[in-house]
Write an enzyme that holds these catalytic residues in place. Structure first.
Site, PDB file in Angstrom:
ATOM      1  CD  GLU B 103      -3.260   0.180   0.375  1.00  0.00           C
ATOM      2  OE1 GLU B 103      -2.856   1.106  -0.357  1.00  0.00           O
ATOM      3  OE2 GLU B 103      -4.462  -0.076   0.542  1.00  0.00           O
ATOM      4  CG  ASP B 104      -0.913   4.665  -1.731  1.00  0.00           C
ATOM      5  OD1 ASP B 104      -1.631   3.851  -1.119  1.00  0.00           O
ATOM      6  OD2 ASP B 104      -1.383   5.589  -2.417  1.00  0.00           O
ATOM      7  CG  ASP B 107      -6.106   7.540   5.057  1.00  0.00           C
ATOM      8  OD1 ASP B 107      -6.771   6.534   4.794  1.00  0.00           O
ATOM      9  OD2 ASP B 107      -6.064   8.521   4.295  1.00  0.00           O
ATOM     10  CE  LYS B 135      -2.467  11.528   6.395  1.00  0.00           C
ATOM     11  NZ  LYS B 135      -3.432  12.407   5.682  1.00  0.00           N
ATOM     12  CG  PHE B 156      -4.349  15.918   1.782  1.00  0.00           C
ATOM     13  CD1 PHE B 156      -5.456  15.118   2.020  1.00  0.00           C
ATOM     14  CD2 PHE B 156      -3.827  15.960   0.498  1.00  0.00           C
ATOM     15  CE1 PHE B 156      -6.030  14.374   1.000  1.00  0.00           C
ATOM     16  CE2 PHE B 156      -4.389  15.222  -0.527  1.00  0.00           C
ATOM     17  CZ  PHE B 156      -5.499  14.435  -0.273  1.00  0.00           C
ATOM     18  NE  ARG B 169      -2.835   8.825  -9.016  1.00  0.00           N
ATOM     19  CZ  ARG B 169      -3.504   8.343  -7.969  1.00  0.00           C
ATOM     20  NH1 ARG B 169      -2.845   7.905  -6.926  1.00  0.00           N
ATOM     21  NH2 ARG B 169      -4.823   8.302  -7.979  1.00  0.00           N
TER      22      ARG B 169
END
Lengths: 181, 185
Positions: B103-104, B107, B135, B156, B169
């Protein structure tokens, strides 16, 4: 495209009346990801009078059985959440084994931003009252909404679309595109 | 016409290119050791994890298979049924294999929780999670993370696969987006 059966049974069926449109929106998000939830299933007494009668209790908005977690959502301004914070502290003192997550207005805003629904957030400001969650079963593009449910109203509008400043800047690169992470 | 410079919208660089490179190499080493002799499949979750996946798989020194998945996100144009949809499913079976979800960012944990349930249904031998960015302040549902690149504050972030409205990206670092970019007009 396969639809995964596991997520196909929204748990909130029974359409509870929500105290705030933001609560209905969070219920929709939980439904979307197949998270079972119950709305205000438990009132925890937190204050008694000398006769032993309960004079104050706290009912967290959601209970997520899979995670044994209560979630309380408040979209009040940060300056106005003192009372809720006090209740939550009291709850944690009296029921240390209960897991409660408090989502503040800033958390809900971040959630809306993540899902490209800041426009909806604007429409929710100051909206209160009886709201029922509506499970999306409508055709693509349709938005089902209960009377007075502003949470469901405006906002399939370009999800995740950058707002005007960015849109102007990137207009030369590509067309508008929706999407979140 | 002059192309806009994406870095103009970055308030600050949170994780540099070099820091990413170093950390990804470290994760690759650990994964290589932990999965030595096993049948490892890396499952990348589109689109955000593409750069991380590309770098991580090259930092892993044992044989690995890779696969890609994409799921719809709440609030996007792809949403129509009110339920998560698998937009791109696995192209190969994973039953009996050791699977590592790549996963990137994690959250809320909602998407990942869904993916874990979905992939468990395909009977992998093991299922673990690797994320570049965690996060935790935004976590709604707790999921154990086995490999974590960076824990970041509640800001963010964009870049290295992470987007805002599909942009940013391609930034080589992870940065904090200027609030005025997403503020109401």
């Amino acid at each position: 495209m396969d639809e995964v059966p596991e997520a196909a049974a929204p748990s909130g069926v029974g359409a509870p009346l929500f105290a705030h449109a933001s609560e209905a929106e969070l219920a929709r998000i939980l439904d979307y990801y197949g998270i079972e939830w119950q709305y205000e299933p438990t009132a925890f007494p937190i204050l008694w009078n000398l006769d032993g009668d309960v004079v104050e209790s706290f009912s967290p908005d959601y209970y997520l059985p899979e995670f044994d977690l209560y979630v309380e959502l408040t979209t009040l301004k940060q300056s106005l959440v003192r009372k809720k914070n006090r209740k939550l502290r009291r709850l944690r003192e009296l029921y240390p084994d209960i897991r409660v997550k408090l989502l503040y207005a800033r958390d809900f805003r971040a959630l809306m931003m993540k899902y490209g629904r800041l426009g909806l957030l604007d429409s929710l400001s100051g909206t209160e009252g009886q709201v029922t969650v509506v499970h999306d079963t409508a055709a693509p593009g349709d938005t089902a909404a209960a009377p007075g449910d502003t949470a469901a109203a405006p906002s399939r509008a370009p999800a995740g679309t950058p707002r005007s400043r960015m849109r102007r800047r990137h207009a030369a690169i590509a067309g508008e595109s929706a999407g979140a992470r | 016409m002059r192309q806009p410079d994406l870095t103009d919208d970055v308030a600050s660089v949170l994780i540099t290119e070099e820091e990413i490179r170093t950390r990804v190499a470290d994760l690759g080493r650990r994964i290589s050791e932990d999965y030595e002799g096993k049948e490892l499949t890396l499952v990348s979750v589109l689109k955000g994890s593409l750069p991380f996946m590309a770098d991580l798989m090259r930092a892993i020194t044992i044989p690995v298979a890779i696969d890609l998945m994409e799921v719809s996100s709440y609030g996007t144009a792809t949403e129509s049924s009110g339920l998560v949809r698998i937009l791109k499913d696995l192209s190969s079976p994973i039953d009996g294999r050791d699977v590592l979800i790549v996963e990137d960012i994690i959250d809320t944990g909602l998407t990942l929780n869904y993916l874990v349930r979905y992939l468990r249904g395909k009977n992998p031998r093991s299922l673990r999670i690797c994320t570049l960015v965690d996060k935790p302040a935004r976590r709604l549902v707790d999921i154990p993370i086995d490999y974590r690149g960076f824990e970041i504050p509640d800001q963010f972030v964009i870049g290295y696969g992470l987007d805002y409205g599909e942009y940013y990206r391609n930034l080589p670092f992870i940065g904090v987006l200027k609030p005025e970019v997403y503020a109401s007009p």
